[in-house]
Write a protein that holds these residues in place. Structure first.
Motif, PDB file in Angstrom:
ATOM      1  N   SER A 100       0.891  -1.213   0.079  1.00 36.37           N
ATOM      2  CA  SER A 100       0.120   0.000   0.050  1.00 36.37           C
ATOM      3  C   SER A 100       0.892   1.453  -0.003  1.00 36.37           C
ATOM      4  O   SER A 100       2.136   1.172   0.454  1.00 36.37           O
ATOM      5  N   LEU A 163      -4.765  -6.274  -8.163  1.00 35.24           N
ATOM      6  CA  LEU A 163      -6.074  -5.896  -7.690  1.00 35.24           C
ATOM      7  C   LEU A 163      -6.866  -5.284  -8.698  1.00 35.24           C
ATOM      8  O   LEU A 163      -8.144  -5.107  -9.000  1.00 35.24           O
ATOM      9  N   THR A 180      -4.646 -12.571  -6.886  1.00 38.62           N
ATOM     10  CA  THR A 180      -5.429 -11.571  -6.558  1.00 38.62           C
ATOM     11  C   THR A 180      -5.981 -11.912  -5.207  1.00 38.62           C
ATOM     12  O   THR A 180      -6.091 -13.082  -4.765  1.00 38.62           O
ATOM     13  N   TRP A 181      -6.647 -11.071  -4.348  1.00 39.73           N
ATOM     14  CA  TRP A 181      -7.020 -11.123  -3.136  1.00 39.73           C
ATOM     15  C   TRP A 181      -8.518 -10.477  -3.085  1.00 39.73           C
ATOM     16  O   TRP A 181      -8.542  -9.339  -3.716  1.00 39.73           O
ATOM     17  N   LEU A 182      -9.509 -11.265  -2.558  1.00 39.14           N
ATOM     18  CA  LEU A 182     -10.883 -10.241  -2.485  1.00 39.14           C
ATOM     19  C   LEU A 182     -11.344 -10.009  -3.959  1.00 39.14           C
ATOM     20  O   LEU A 182     -12.331  -9.309  -3.647  1.00 39.14           O
ATOM     21  N   HIS A 215     -11.510 -16.171   0.890  1.00 36.64           N
ATOM     22  CA  HIS A 215     -11.881 -16.136   2.275  1.00 36.64           C
ATOM     23  C   HIS A 215     -13.108 -17.055   2.308  1.00 36.64           C
ATOM     24  O   HIS A 215     -14.066 -17.172   1.478  1.00 36.64           O
ATOM     25  N   ALA A 233     -11.079 -10.066   7.238  1.00 33.02           N
ATOM     26  CA  ALA A 233     -10.737  -9.007   6.278  1.00 33.02           C
ATOM     27  C   ALA A 233     -11.033  -7.696   6.675  1.00 33.02           C
ATOM     28  O   ALA A 233     -10.779  -6.707   5.792  1.00 33.02           O
ATOM     29  N   HIS A 236      -8.196  -5.559   5.240  1.00 29.15           N
ATOM     30  CA  HIS A 236      -8.202  -5.255   3.811  1.00 29.15           C
ATOM     31  C   HIS A 236      -9.312  -4.286   3.577  1.00 29.15           C
ATOM     32  O   HIS A 236      -9.424  -3.373   2.689  1.00 29.15           O
ATOM     33  N   ALA A 239      -8.677  -0.655   3.799  1.00 24.42           N
ATOM     34  CA  ALA A 239      -7.685  -0.059   2.738  1.00 24.42           C
ATOM     35  C   ALA A 239      -8.206   0.432   1.821  1.00 24.42           C
ATOM     36  O   ALA A 239      -9.046  -0.451   0.956  1.00 24.42           O
ATOM     37  N   HIS A 241      -7.134   0.859  -1.461  1.00 22.80           N
ATOM     38  CA  HIS A 241      -7.133   0.458  -2.834  1.00 22.80           C
ATOM     39  C   HIS A 241      -7.926  -1.111  -2.816  1.00 22.80           C
ATOM     40  O   HIS A 241      -8.292  -1.596  -3.905  1.00 22.80           O
ATOM     41  N   TYR A 242      -8.119  -1.560  -1.647  1.00 20.50           N
ATOM     42  CA  TYR A 242      -9.036  -2.801  -1.734  1.00 20.50           C
ATOM     43  C   TYR A 242     -10.497  -2.271  -1.954  1.00 20.50           C
ATOM     44  O   TYR A 242     -11.228  -2.812  -2.596  1.00 20.50           O
ATOM     45  N   THR A 243     -11.017  -1.492  -0.985  1.00 20.36           N
ATOM     46  CA  THR A 243     -12.334  -0.997  -1.266  1.00 20.36           C
ATOM     47  C   THR A 243     -12.516  -0.274  -2.541  1.00 20.36           C
ATOM     48  O   THR A 243     -13.519  -0.313  -3.143  1.00 20.36           O
TER      49      THR A 243
END
Length: 326
Positions: A100, A163, A180-182, A215, A233, A236, A239, A241-243
């Motif tokens: 990040s 992402l 990738t995550w989420l 997850h 989570a 994340h 954060a 960049h995740y949202t």
């Protein structure tokens, strides 16, 4: 070579004791397939954990999801990746990412001005070094005018943490794996994969395979899935960049309201829950949308209910997956 239905596992915390990671590794060794992934650990360093597991006789493949590039020169990253491949005796996935903006600021003079460009250059340099090339690279972040001593080892695959579309395009240009995550399944199919294909076409490379950290939790008496998703989570979901990615995927998460974000993950099925058989079916949705390797993340269960509960859930889910795909 990964099958079309590869299911792997991530140890979801920063390791403070190798003994905490061993049950995850043993589960995969007993199963006889799947990779153990570990993110950047600032407790016991990620590559050291893999070395310790390999040294204890656990012969399974490893992958970093992801190691944070601002922490090390790409020469050191190349040495670490090749070392893990050699010590494990199996192909290693060296996944890297810039982290990040806040993390970049915390370990360097300021955030990376062009993080996508920096990641692309870093991975290119790292690959060339492991391949035994003499590298002459001058970037804003580092200088390299050298080569690695030659050594025969199992292959290293190179991954980028992805992402959003710009990094997905970079992955298409230089990576073997996009990690990738989420990321919801439709977002992978409709947003990330097209960008990867564009990047791959620009450089004449194969489109990277997609490995997605998912997850999950088995629905059991007394468990609240939103609480579990929040325990998994929260960081994340706090954060930006995740949202931002989740909003691009049609999930209106806001970094200022992580609890609401957890509700949205459960409602959308991005947090996969239910019986083990229902979870196996939910993972197949990811596969149908272009994910080649599903990486199970039981962080919520581990945080909320302990190590034993997380291993029980993983065992039951993997049994259901293997009963479906063999």
């Amino acid at each position: 070579m990964n099958s079309p239905h590869t299911t792997s596992v991530v140890y979801p915390l920063q390791a403070s004791h190798v003994a905490h990671v061993v049950p995850f590794a043993r589960l995969l060794q007993q199963r006889g397939k799947g990779r153990l992934w570990l993110g950047q650990s600032l407790g016991i360093e990620t590559h050291h954990v893999f070395a310790a597991l390999a040294g204890s006789g656990l012969q399974i493949p490893f992958g970093s999801s992801v190691a944070l590039s601002p922490l090390r020169h790409p020469y050191d990253a190349a040495v670490q990746a090749r070392s893990v491949a050699q010590l494990s005796g199996l192909p290693y996935v060296a996944g890297i990412g810039p982290g990040s903006t806040d993390f970049q600021r915390s370990v360097r003079s300021g955030p990376l001005p062009k993080p996508v460009t920096a990641a692309r250059e870093y991975l290119t340099t790292m690959r060339a070094l492991v391949d035994g090339q003499v590298v002459h690279a001058e970037t804003d972040e580092y200088s390299t005018h050298t080569s690695l001593p030659t050594m025969s080892s199992p292959p290293v695959e190179y991954g980028l943490g992805v992402l959003r579309p710009a990094m997905a395009r970079a992955a298409g240009q230089v990576a073997d794996v996009a990690i990738t995550w989420l990321t919801p399944p439709a977002y992978v199919r409709d947003v990330l994969l097209p960008a990867m294909r564009d990047g791959a076409a620009e450089t004449g490379r194969p489109v990277p395979r997609v490995a997605t950290v998912v997850h999950a939790a088995v629905a059991r008496p007394g468990r609240d899935m939103v609480d579990t998703a929040f325990a998994a989570a929260r960081a994340h979901l706090s954060a930006p960049h995740y949202t931002d990615m989740l909003r691009q995927a049609g999930i209106p998460a806001e970094a200022s309201h992580p609890r609401k974000g957890a509700e949205l993950l459960v409602e959308s099925g991005t947090f996969v829950s239910g019986t083990p058989q229902e979870i196996a079916a939910g993972l197949d949705v990811y596969r149908a949308h272009g994910v080649g390797e599903v990486i199970l993340n039981l962080c919520g269960v581990l945080n909320a209910h302990g190590l034993g509960a997380a291993i029980t859930d993983l065992t039951d889910i993997l049994t259901a997956v293997d009963g479906t795909h063999g």
